[in-house]
Design a protein around this motif. Sequence first.
Motif, PDB file in Angstrom:
ATOM      1  N   LYS A 179      -9.258  -3.799  -0.176  1.00  0.00           N
ATOM      2  CA  LYS A 179      -9.524  -4.739   0.931  1.00  0.00           C
ATOM      3  C   LYS A 179      -9.861  -6.146   0.471  1.00  0.00           C
ATOM      4  N   ASP A 180     -10.170  -6.286  -0.835  1.00  0.00           N
ATOM      5  CA  ASP A 180     -10.499  -7.625  -1.342  1.00  0.00           C
ATOM      6  C   ASP A 180      -9.318  -8.209  -2.098  1.00  0.00           C
TER       7      ASP A 180
ATOM      8  N   ASN B  15       0.817  -1.217   0.000  1.00  0.00           N
ATOM      9  CA  ASN B  15       0.000   0.000   0.000  1.00  0.00           C
ATOM     10  C   ASN B  15       0.847   1.263   0.000  1.00  0.00           C
TER      11      ASN B  15
ATOM     12  N   ASP C   3     -10.555   5.681   3.591  1.00  0.00           N
ATOM     13  CA  ASP C   3      -9.250   5.110   3.949  1.00  0.00           C
ATOM     14  C   ASP C   3      -8.272   6.147   4.480  1.00  0.00           C
TER      15      ASP C   3
ATOM     16  N   THR D  48      -0.155  -1.063   8.741  1.00  0.00           N
ATOM     17  CA  THR D  48      -1.479  -0.620   9.219  1.00  0.00           C
ATOM     18  C   THR D  48      -1.754   0.837   8.870  1.00  0.00           C
TER      19      THR D  48
ATOM     20  N   TYR E  74      -5.669   4.726  -1.813  1.00  0.00           N
ATOM     21  CA  TYR E  74      -6.767   3.969  -1.198  1.00  0.00           C
ATOM     22  C   TYR E  74      -6.197   2.666  -0.667  1.00  0.00           C
ATOM     23  N   ILE E  75      -7.043   1.939   0.059  1.00  0.00           N
ATOM     24  CA  ILE E  75      -6.687   0.605   0.544  1.00  0.00           C
ATOM     25  C   ILE E  75      -7.567  -0.406  -0.189  1.00  0.00           C
TER      26      ILE E  75
ATOM     27  N   PRO F  97      -7.565  -6.923   8.513  1.00  0.00           N
ATOM     28  CA  PRO F  97      -7.981  -7.849   7.444  1.00  0.00           C
ATOM     29  C   PRO F  97      -8.449  -9.182   8.033  1.00  0.00           C
TER      30      PRO F  97
ATOM     31  N   HIS G  80      -9.889  -1.391   9.755  1.00  0.00           N
ATOM     32  CA  HIS G  80     -10.263  -2.700  10.318  1.00  0.00           C
ATOM     33  C   HIS G  80      -9.158  -3.700   9.990  1.00  0.00           C
TER      34      HIS G  80
ATOM     35  N   THR H 144      -1.773  -1.206  -4.439  1.00  0.00           N
ATOM     36  CA  THR H 144      -2.597  -0.036  -4.770  1.00  0.00           C
ATOM     37  C   THR H 144      -1.783   0.983  -5.565  1.00  0.00           C
TER      38      THR H 144
ATOM     39  N   TRP I 117      -5.491   1.336   7.569  1.00  0.00           N
ATOM     40  CA  TRP I 117      -6.452   0.238   7.702  1.00  0.00           C
ATOM     41  C   TRP I 117      -7.303   0.516   8.942  1.00  0.00           C
TER      42      TRP I 117
ATOM     43  N   SER J 159      -1.724  -7.833  -2.965  1.00  0.00           N
ATOM     44  CA  SER J 159      -2.575  -6.661  -3.190  1.00  0.00           C
ATOM     45  C   SER J 159      -1.681  -5.444  -3.334  1.00  0.00           C
TER      46      SER J 159
END
Lengths: 355, 355
Positions: B131-132, B98, B287, B146, B128-129, B159, B157, B121, B155, B119
């Motif tokens: 998340k999927d 990220n 985010d 984090t 952005y983050i 993962p 929340h 970005t 973040w 993942s």
Amino acid sequence: MKMHNFNSGPSILPDEVMEQAAAAIHDFNGIGLSILEIGHRTSWFGDVMTEARSLVKELMNIGNEHEVLFLHGGASTQFMQVPMNLLDSNETAAYVDNGIWGTKAVKEAKLFGNAIVVSSTKDRNHSYIAKDFSIPADAKYLHFTTNNTVEGTEWHHIPETNVPLVADMSSDIFSRPFDYSKFALIYAGAQKNMGAAGVNIVVVRKDILGIKRAIPAIMDYRNHIEAGSLLNTPPVFAVYVALLTMRWIKKEGGLVEMGKRAKERADLFYNTLNALPAFRPLVVEEDRSFMNATFTTAKPEMEDVFLGLCKQNGMVGVKGHRSVGGLRVSMYNALPLSSVQAITDLMKDFSEKHA
Amino acid sequence: MKMHNFNSGPSILPDEVMEQAAAAIHDFNGIGLSILEIGHRTSWFGDVMTEARSLVKELMNIGNEHEVLFLHGGASTQFMQVPMNLLDSNETAAYVDNGIWGTKAVKEAKLFGNAIVVSSTKDRNHSYIAKDFSIPADAKYLHFTTNNTVEGTEWHHIPETNVPLVADMSSDIFSRPFDYSKFALIYAGAQKNMGAAGVNIVVVRKDILGIKRAIPAIMDYRNHIEAGSLLNTPPVFAVYVALLTMRWIKKEGGLVEMGKRAKERADLFYNTLNALPAFRPLVVEEDRSFMNATFTTAKPEMEDVFLGLCKQNGMVGVKGHRSVGGLRVSMYNALPLSSVQAITDLMKDFSEKHA
């Protein structure tokens, strides 16, 4: 009570260094911010790093073939980082093992290449320095510990060899004039003669770098050289305390004066030790360290009695390292002669009463 | 002039931490010696280390399945040390990229095993983050950052995954209540919310250790656990400043209170930012980091004008990281709401004059 600080490290620093360090925590150079809260990429800290690197060169009287780095960690980090950067897996490095730190250094080097012990003084509990030994002609470097903090021995002359010299100077750096330009690499944890714990100084001759091994970015000296010791966030405060300490050394007269004071302290201490029947030196006369004097009471059961007297008289750090026992008096740059006078007076009294 | 410290790290610390740190340099706990000159194996420092390790557990509400270590270096050291300890050469680790620090972390991990980016970005400048994403079932761990100090994302929340979580929390540790027990390993350089530069905190669940690779002694978490973070001379002063900072956090109300204050600062800042035509946020709303707000002026040529105004008003650290440019306001635990009020007032004035 006036304290006498004989700690082996972290250890005594000059009073004015403490005062300046504390003042910089309140307000660094009148900028309205603490040294603890300024960014490492500000010109404020950039100036600290530049002056610190430059003062190392000035005190050591070395030129541009060497680079000065301030890195995280202590000597234990360098035990790994030196061979990682200098010793390829098919190469040989020669190690002198004069004590606990040299032993640890060679153990780490074996993870990276063919590290061999060319001289060991383990046969007599590291109570001397063996100066005659041979080094394989293809050795990439010879590693030795200039001063053995735990055992109390010190190299009073640089070993003569054509092999590049690598030295752990953690406990006697800046204690004497020396031909520092003879070394390919010098490292030292700061927490004896140079400042607070948490920073390493590394002085490296650039032409010995260039290994082919893949090195983690943070461990590669070349990256730190390129970034001027600002590859990542450095230990800002510890670098600043090192700078303050080096300014003090320079102001007091540089390494010539430090060497003179070290000899005065050591002469007073060892002459007293030699004369007193209640104590026994642990090291042969010619190899005794000017920084760390190791000794015992003649009667083992009297050791705790003497340590109790030290405590009563505000003398701290006199107990020997847990690995060797006995007694140890550390006499770094900032230790005033009056502290050596105080403990030798105590030793004389003790000897008269208990010999 | 009252300074407002928006530095991204090293960064603002509580006033009382500075006062206590400076006092301990003069005289540590009334013992007649400075914190800079006491041995790390004295009971004086032993008590500091014990309390510091214990306070980490208390603040994080974690039990004995985790160990707390204070180690030399910063996050850049952990980029190497984590895979060295956790990832064998035939194993796979999943990395979330990220931003600049995540990118560096995966680069180092590739030296040790099969580190794959699950993942990234990068497609939208890490604004952005994502998340999927899917994680290989055999992944040894999932590594993520984090809070992205440079890009200004966080973040909000943890993962959801069955793979052990490893997190670089350098810039948001202790900023909010979190289920810290869910993590297999947490690391953080201290120089944001936790103290001065020069020390890492590592919290590790013991059952993930046990790799077969030969690890240099100083890099092996198991050695540090066995030695209670006293394997070698630790960065004594930096550990002490971390202890003082944690005492302050506890006294102020712990992580619940820190989280409340972080939200108040972030709400004030971002609500102002959203309302002003002269500025543009760099990160999608959901985010945005509560620690580091990144933004630009709507007209690029006005950036230096705004930075000049900040300087005139005693506001430091507002320039964005050199790798992304723009502006950044860092709002760590010790930043009073009044500083956020001051800069948002300045932004409003600026917007009225220049929009």
